[in-house]
Enzyme design. Structure first.
Site, PDB file in Angstrom:
ATOM      1  N   HIS A 376       1.104 -19.382 -67.405  1.00  0.00           N
ATOM      2  CA  HIS A 376      -0.085 -19.980 -68.011  1.00  0.00           C
ATOM      3  C   HIS A 376      -0.103 -19.903 -69.525  1.00  0.00           C
ATOM      4  O   HIS A 376      -1.126 -20.204 -70.127  1.00  0.00           O
ATOM      5  CB  HIS A 376      -1.364 -19.300 -67.502  1.00  0.00           C
ATOM      6  CG  HIS A 376      -1.625 -19.499 -66.055  1.00  0.00           C
ATOM      7  ND1 HIS A 376      -2.423 -20.511 -65.573  1.00  0.00           N
ATOM      8  CD2 HIS A 376      -1.195 -18.816 -64.976  1.00  0.00           C
ATOM      9  CE1 HIS A 376      -2.481 -20.439 -64.257  1.00  0.00           C
ATOM     10  NE2 HIS A 376      -1.746 -19.411 -63.868  1.00  0.00           N
ATOM     11  N   LYS A 568     -15.101 -22.458 -74.966  1.00  0.00           N
ATOM     12  CA  LYS A 568     -13.857 -21.860 -74.466  1.00  0.00           C
ATOM     13  C   LYS A 568     -13.711 -20.507 -75.145  1.00  0.00           C
ATOM     14  O   LYS A 568     -14.471 -20.189 -76.061  1.00  0.00           O
ATOM     15  CB  LYS A 568     -12.659 -22.751 -74.790  1.00  0.00           C
ATOM     16  CG  LYS A 568     -12.618 -23.197 -76.261  1.00  0.00           C
ATOM     17  CD  LYS A 568     -11.470 -24.139 -76.559  1.00  0.00           C
ATOM     18  CE  LYS A 568     -11.709 -25.568 -76.124  1.00  0.00           C
ATOM     19  NZ  LYS A 568     -10.792 -26.081 -75.141  1.00  0.00           N
ATOM     20  N   ARG A 569     -12.745 -19.693 -74.700  1.00  0.00           N
ATOM     21  CA  ARG A 569     -12.512 -18.436 -75.400  1.00  0.00           C
ATOM     22  C   ARG A 569     -12.292 -18.715 -76.891  1.00  0.00           C
ATOM     23  O   ARG A 569     -11.762 -19.764 -77.264  1.00  0.00           O
ATOM     24  CB  ARG A 569     -11.279 -17.722 -74.820  1.00  0.00           C
ATOM     25  CG  ARG A 569     -11.490 -17.170 -73.424  1.00  0.00           C
ATOM     26  CD  ARG A 569     -12.582 -16.124 -73.384  1.00  0.00           C
ATOM     27  NE  ARG A 569     -12.143 -14.897 -73.995  1.00  0.00           N
ATOM     28  CZ  ARG A 569     -12.043 -13.724 -73.351  1.00  0.00           C
ATOM     29  NH1 ARG A 569     -12.370 -13.628 -72.079  1.00  0.00           N
ATOM     30  NH2 ARG A 569     -11.654 -12.645 -73.993  1.00  0.00           N
ATOM     31  N   LYS A 574      -7.008 -22.104 -80.670  1.00  0.00           N
ATOM     32  CA  LYS A 574      -7.931 -23.136 -80.169  1.00  0.00           C
ATOM     33  C   LYS A 574      -8.703 -23.786 -81.324  1.00  0.00           C
ATOM     34  O   LYS A 574      -9.342 -24.799 -81.165  1.00  0.00           O
ATOM     35  CB  LYS A 574      -8.890 -22.534 -79.146  1.00  0.00           C
ATOM     36  CG  LYS A 574      -8.185 -22.030 -77.881  1.00  0.00           C
ATOM     37  CD  LYS A 574      -9.168 -21.424 -76.913  1.00  0.00           C
ATOM     38  CE  LYS A 574      -8.515 -20.728 -75.729  1.00  0.00           C
ATOM     39  NZ  LYS A 574      -8.171 -21.641 -74.624  1.00  0.00           N
ATOM     40  N   THR A 676      -8.631 -26.627 -69.013  1.00  0.00           N
ATOM     41  CA  THR A 676      -9.304 -27.189 -67.830  1.00  0.00           C
ATOM     42  C   THR A 676     -10.712 -27.635 -68.217  1.00  0.00           C
ATOM     43  O   THR A 676     -11.275 -28.526 -67.584  1.00  0.00           O
ATOM     44  CB  THR A 676      -9.377 -26.156 -66.683  1.00  0.00           C
ATOM     45  OG1 THR A 676      -9.768 -24.895 -67.234  1.00  0.00           O
ATOM     46  CG2 THR A 676      -8.050 -26.020 -65.986  1.00  0.00           C
ATOM     47  N   LYS A 680     -13.246 -30.898 -67.231  1.00  0.00           N
ATOM     48  CA  LYS A 680     -14.656 -30.784 -66.794  1.00  0.00           C
ATOM     49  C   LYS A 680     -15.557 -31.662 -67.654  1.00  0.00           C
ATOM     50  O   LYS A 680     -16.479 -32.306 -67.153  1.00  0.00           O
ATOM     51  CB  LYS A 680     -15.102 -29.317 -66.844  1.00  0.00           C
ATOM     52  CG  LYS A 680     -14.328 -28.437 -65.864  1.00  0.00           C
ATOM     53  CD  LYS A 680     -14.494 -26.941 -66.139  1.00  0.00           C
ATOM     54  CE  LYS A 680     -13.421 -26.136 -65.402  1.00  0.00           C
ATOM     55  NZ  LYS A 680     -13.304 -24.755 -65.866  1.00  0.00           N
TER      56      LYS A 680
HETATM   57  C1  F58 Z   1      -5.183 -20.193 -69.508  1.00  0.00           C
HETATM   58  N1  F58 Z   1      -4.775 -18.832 -69.657  1.00  0.00           N
HETATM   59  C2  F58 Z   1      -4.512 -21.112 -70.507  1.00  0.00           C
HETATM   60  N2  F58 Z   1      -5.196 -16.572 -69.598  1.00  0.00           N
HETATM   61  O1  F58 Z   1      -4.742 -20.652 -71.816  1.00  0.00           O
HETATM   62  C3  F58 Z   1      -5.084 -22.510 -70.325  1.00  0.00           C
HETATM   63  O2  F58 Z   1      -4.434 -23.415 -71.159  1.00  0.00           O
HETATM   64  C4  F58 Z   1      -4.914 -22.943 -68.876  1.00  0.00           C
HETATM   65  O3  F58 Z   1      -5.587 -24.144 -68.645  1.00  0.00           O
HETATM   66  C5  F58 Z   1      -5.462 -21.898 -67.928  1.00  0.00           C
HETATM   67  O4  F58 Z   1      -4.885 -20.631 -68.195  1.00  0.00           O
HETATM   68  C6  F58 Z   1      -5.202 -22.231 -66.477  1.00  0.00           C
HETATM   69  O5  F58 Z   1      -3.868 -22.543 -66.284  1.00  0.00           O
HETATM   70  C7  F58 Z   1      -5.671 -17.840 -69.472  1.00  0.00           C
HETATM   71  O6  F58 Z   1      -6.825 -18.072 -69.171  1.00  0.00           O
HETATM   72  C8  F58 Z   1      -5.934 -15.449 -69.527  1.00  0.00           C
HETATM   73  O7  F58 Z   1      -7.147 -15.441 -69.499  1.00  0.00           O
HETATM   74  C9  F58 Z   1      -5.156 -14.149 -69.490  1.00  0.00           C
HETATM   75  C10 F58 Z   1      -5.872 -13.166 -68.599  1.00  0.00           C
HETATM   76  C11 F58 Z   1      -5.207 -11.805 -68.626  1.00  0.00           C
HETATM   77  C12 F58 Z   1      -5.033 -11.279 -70.001  1.00  0.00           C
HETATM   78  C13 F58 Z   1      -4.304 -12.268 -70.880  1.00  0.00           C
HETATM   79  C14 F58 Z   1      -4.956 -13.650 -70.867  1.00  0.00           C
END
Ligand code: F58
Length: 834
Positions: A376, A568-569, A574, A676, A680
């Site tokens: 991811h 978003k985060r 970003k 994502t 949405k």
């Molecule tokens: C996200 N990753 C990607 N990671 O940034 C985003 O582009 C993508 O659409 C999404 O995954 C789904 O595929 C993400 O959310 C985390 O939150 C990790 C969780 C554990 C710690 C490090 C970040």
């Protein structure tokens, strides 16, 4: 008897009892709610709080899922169905009640039943605390996949951790983010069933020793230092309009019964309790998406705890069905949601070899036949690595197996290339020798999986050519792309009742399970009546968000202004600060020439920053500071409004996506794996301003370039610019507006006169600008200008909005899950009772 009393008829009458628990007429639902209020909550209507009513309703809904759940389990058992197991450290499910009402198709009847009791469904929906067991996109994707798997009637189990505290709640104090613990379990959780009998004792630490078994075989015995008990908590996941109810099984950590034996007998009560607390700590808290988490022992322990419980559970079910472990990989397809569950590879290997005495090469074949891995992220700092010493301390036996696997693997590499290419070997090795030694989890995931996928076309391509290039060279056929998708049930049908109703009136309701059907909305793009209704429906959603923001932020919004949203985060890649710089430049423009003609805009931000990510937190402060000044400035006169909605989560996301006119997807090209939120927003009729990054590219392909506001460098131009030696000062020298915006941020205007409050941010942009914010600024500004001009022509804007919704079909998580099912998991639908 008043309408608000439990109805004696429903209680104790055997053949009526069945109906009260399962029926879905308004009358039965009303009786069932009262019944549950009385018999589960022990409350009378006269004294019941909204939360009591919410719980009574939740139990009423759960009752309607339970028999379907059992029927589903029986169907899977009878058909010996191959099952997908989604292993994920995060499941960001969002509130259950609303989506379950939609999926059971009892929304209207429940609403009427509640109205008869003098209650408002929307008010009760608001009572549900959010189960925030995830950080962001990755956790939410897991939840959308669970929804789709059930809707598509696919045999599946989600395995994860039942964190006592999920992602922190974000408060904003004086513009700064403050983290507060999330107490989602405070009032109990009506959606889960504890399974106190379903437990596994998971070993940690200690040492290993070789021995010869009774057949003269060399074996290894692991003597752990301590054991933690995992207890299963099950949440039913209902499919839409079908009888399938799948299982989300989350593990809670507790001390085994015997935890305190020695200490307690020795009179060491506190020592005994300490141990208990230590065990329970394991599932205490979700790690927020922090920078560099290597060294966090508890996180490694969580990961092992989760996958060990999950695999032992699968083995239990498999053996109970009478099958042998040599067919484990035929029964189960296990998806690793990033590397957090990748220890499952070593754990299955260990369980097979050490505990079940499967021959080593067969065991490895089973392992490789079982797992597939989704990556991811392309950010190098987010690739998980564990110090070998830490790893070996927690999992001594797994470290031995890791070395064994590595040796066999690197030999395979040497044979393949017929050469001793040390550079290649060093890059592929499961261990990184770089000062101290580190275990590379992504490499482990690649070696132990039969399939590796990225989450959007560009992302997969970049995996193939950069981050995982050496693995792609080695095993090109292992790689595949599955672009992400989102649940149309939650993010359109539930989140946007007005648009859903309008769409339903035009093309029927089958789109809820077959999103490609939205394509037929294209016949309405020139229908003026339909376009008017579209605008009205969207305005309803804007009013609802305006009301929420009034309540949370105290700011009044103009629902006819352009709602421009970035939620978003918060992360530099970003580029929320690119958006902010543009806002400051618009502010400057209006101050310089108050009469200039600008379309009224409302900028909406939301998102959490990792608690230790200083710059991200400073970006939040800067957004709030700019908002404070602009919203109060009489010269602006409401033409610009800026709000930061605190505590972005699934619940308030459902208010934001439907209300946005413009979706900001402005990450630096090559950094966002997929995104994502972009899907949405689009699904709800927002237009996108975005870079050629992640799934934006596919969104633009689907909707047509004329319906998408593209700007900025593409991934290869980013590479070239870096290669040529990017200097942000050169960009600044040629852009007066940009320079003025940065200077205004530095001036103290947004900081009650305190110059330098934002200097870490501005100096970083001036002198380093690692995410090329300044390089993309002019292109962004120009595209935003085009957005404004387009907004002035409502008919044109609305046509584009309809075109966006009409082309969201491929961004349904149903499509994504279909692709995994066919290409990766090789599973098929098993409709209940058939
Ligand atoms: C996200 N990753 C990607 N990671 O940034 C985003 O582009 C993508 O659409 C999404 O995954 C789904 O595929 C993400 O959310 C985390 O939150 C990790 C969780 C554990 C710690 C490090 C970040």
């Amino acid at each position: 008897m008043s309408a608000a009393e439990p109805d004696g008829k429903a209680d104790g009458v055997a053949n009526n009892h069945e109906r009260t628990r399962t029926g879905s007429s308004v009358d039965t639902l009303r009786r069932a709610i009262l019944d549950n209020l009385f018999y589960v909550q022990g409350r009378f209507p006269e004294v019941a709080t909204p939360n009591d009513w919410y719980l009574a309703l939740a139990y009423t809904v759960r009752d309607r899922m339970l028999h379907r759940w059992i029927d589903t389990a029986q169907t899977y058992k009878r058909t010996q169905a191959r099952t997908a197991c989604y292993l994920s450290a995060e499941f960001l499910m969002g509130p259950h009640l609303g989506v379950n009402l939609i999926n059971l198709e009892i929304w209207d009847n429940v609403k009427k039943a509640l109205a008869e009791l003098g209650l408002d469904l929307l008010e009760l929906l608001d009572q549900e605390p959010e189960p925030g067991l995830g950080n962001g996109g990755l956790g939410r994707l897991a939840a959308c996949f669970m929804d789709s798997l059930a809707t598509l009637e696919m045999p599946a189990i989600g395995y994860g951790i039942r964190y006592e505290f999920g992602i922190f709640d974000q408060r904003i104090e004086d513009g700064w983010q403050v983290e507060v613990t999330d107490k989602w379990l405070l009032h109990g959780n009506p959606w889960e069933l504890a399974r106190p009998k379903l437990t596994f004792d998971i070993p940690f630490g200690g040492s290993t020793e070789g021995y010869t078994d009774e057949h003269g075989q060399q074996r290894v015995c692991w003597t752990p230092e301590r054991v933690v008990r995992g207890i299963a908590y099950d949440t039913p996941v209902m499919g839409y309009g079908v009888d399938t109810v799948n299982l989300l099984r989350l593990w809670k950590a507790e001390a085994p019964e015997s935890f305190d034996f020695a200490a307690f007998n020795a009179g060491d009560y506190y020592g005994a309790v300490d141990k208990k607390i230590m065990s329970e700590n394991l599932s205490k808290v979700l790690y927020p998406n922090d920078e560099g988490h290597a060294g966090k022992r508890l996180r490694l322990e969580q990961q092992y705890f989760m996958v060990s419980c999950a695999l032992r559970d699968m083995i239990r079910i498999h053996l109970k069905s009478g099958s042998g472990l040599d067919s484990f990989h035929e029964k189960y397809a296990c998806q690793l949601n990033d590397t957090h569950p990748a220890l499952a590879i070593l754990e299955l290997f260990r369980l097979l070899i050490d505990d079940h005495r499967v021959e080593t090469s067969l065991a490895w074949e089973i392992v490789r036949g079982t797992f597939s891995y989704t990556n991811h992220t392309l950010l190098p700092e987010a690739l998980e690595k564990w110090p070998v010493s830490l790893f070996g301390g927690v999992l001594p036996r797994h470290l031995e197996l890791l070395y064994e696997v590595n040796e066999l693997f690197l030999d395979e590499v040497r044979i393949k290339y017929r050469a001793h290419d040390e550079g290649r070997i060093a890059k592929l090795s499961l261990i990184e020798e770089n000062g101290g030694s580190l275990v590379r989890m992504a490499n482990l995931a690649c070696v132990g999986s039969h399939t590796i996928n990225g989450v959007a076309q560009l992302h997969t391509e970049l995996l193939r050519t950069t981050v995982l290039k050496d693995f792609h060279d080695l095993w090109p056929a292992k790689f595949t792309n599955v672009t992400n998708g989102v649940s149309p049930r939650r993010f359109l049908r539930l989140a946007n009742p007005w648009l859903s109703q309008l769409i339903g009136g035009a093309i029927g309701c089958d789109w809820v399970r077959d999103l490609e059907q939205l394509k037929s909305l294209e016949q309405y793009v020139d229908d003026r009546g339909f376009l008017d209704d579209w605008r009205k429906a969207r305005r309803q959603a804007k009013l609802r968000l305006a009301k929420l923001i009034k309540a949370r932020n105290g700011v009044t919004l103009d629902p006819d202004s352009l709602f421009d949203a970035q939620v978003k985060r918060i992360h530099e890649y970003k580029r929320q600060h690119l958006n902010l710089l543009h806002i400051v430049s618009l502010y400057n423009r209006l101050k310089d020439d108050p009469s200039s003609d600008m379309v009224p805009r409302t900028f909406i931000f939301g998102g959490k920053a990792a608690p230790s990510y200083r710059l991200a937190k400073l970006i939040i402060k800067a957004i709030n500071a700019v908002a404070d000044v602009i919203n109060r400035d009489p010269d602006i006169d409401g033409r610009l409004r800026v709000v930061f909605l605190p505590n972005f989560n699934v619940s308030n996301a459902q208010y934001i996506y439907p209300a946005a006119d413009l979706s900001e997807q402005i990450s630096l090209a090559g950094k966002e794996a997929s995104g994502t939120g972009n899907m949405k927003f689009m699904m709800n009729g927002a237009l996108t301003i975005g870079t050629l990054d992640g799934a934006n590219i596919e969104i633009r392909d689907a909707v047509g370039e004329e319906n998408f506001f593209l700007f900025g460098l593409d991934a290869s131009q980013v590479g070239q610019m870096r290669h040529a030696g990017y200097e942000p000062t050169r960009v600044l020298a040629h852009d007066d507006e940009l320079r003025a915006a940065l200077e205004l941020l530095d001036s103290g205007l947004f900081a009650h006169g305190e110059r330098g409050l934002f200097s870490d941010l501005t100096a970083n942009l001036r002198h380093a600008d690692p995410y090329l914010v300044l390089a993309d600024f002019a292109a962004y500004r120009e595209r935003q200008q085009a957005v404004g001009e387009c907004w002035r022509d409502p008919a044109c804007w609305t046509r584009m909005s309809v075109a966006n919704v009409a082309n969201t079909g491929r961004f349904s998580s149903d499509r994504a899950v279909h692709e995994y099912a066919e290409r990766v998991w090789k599973i098929s639908a098993k409709p209940v009772g058939k």
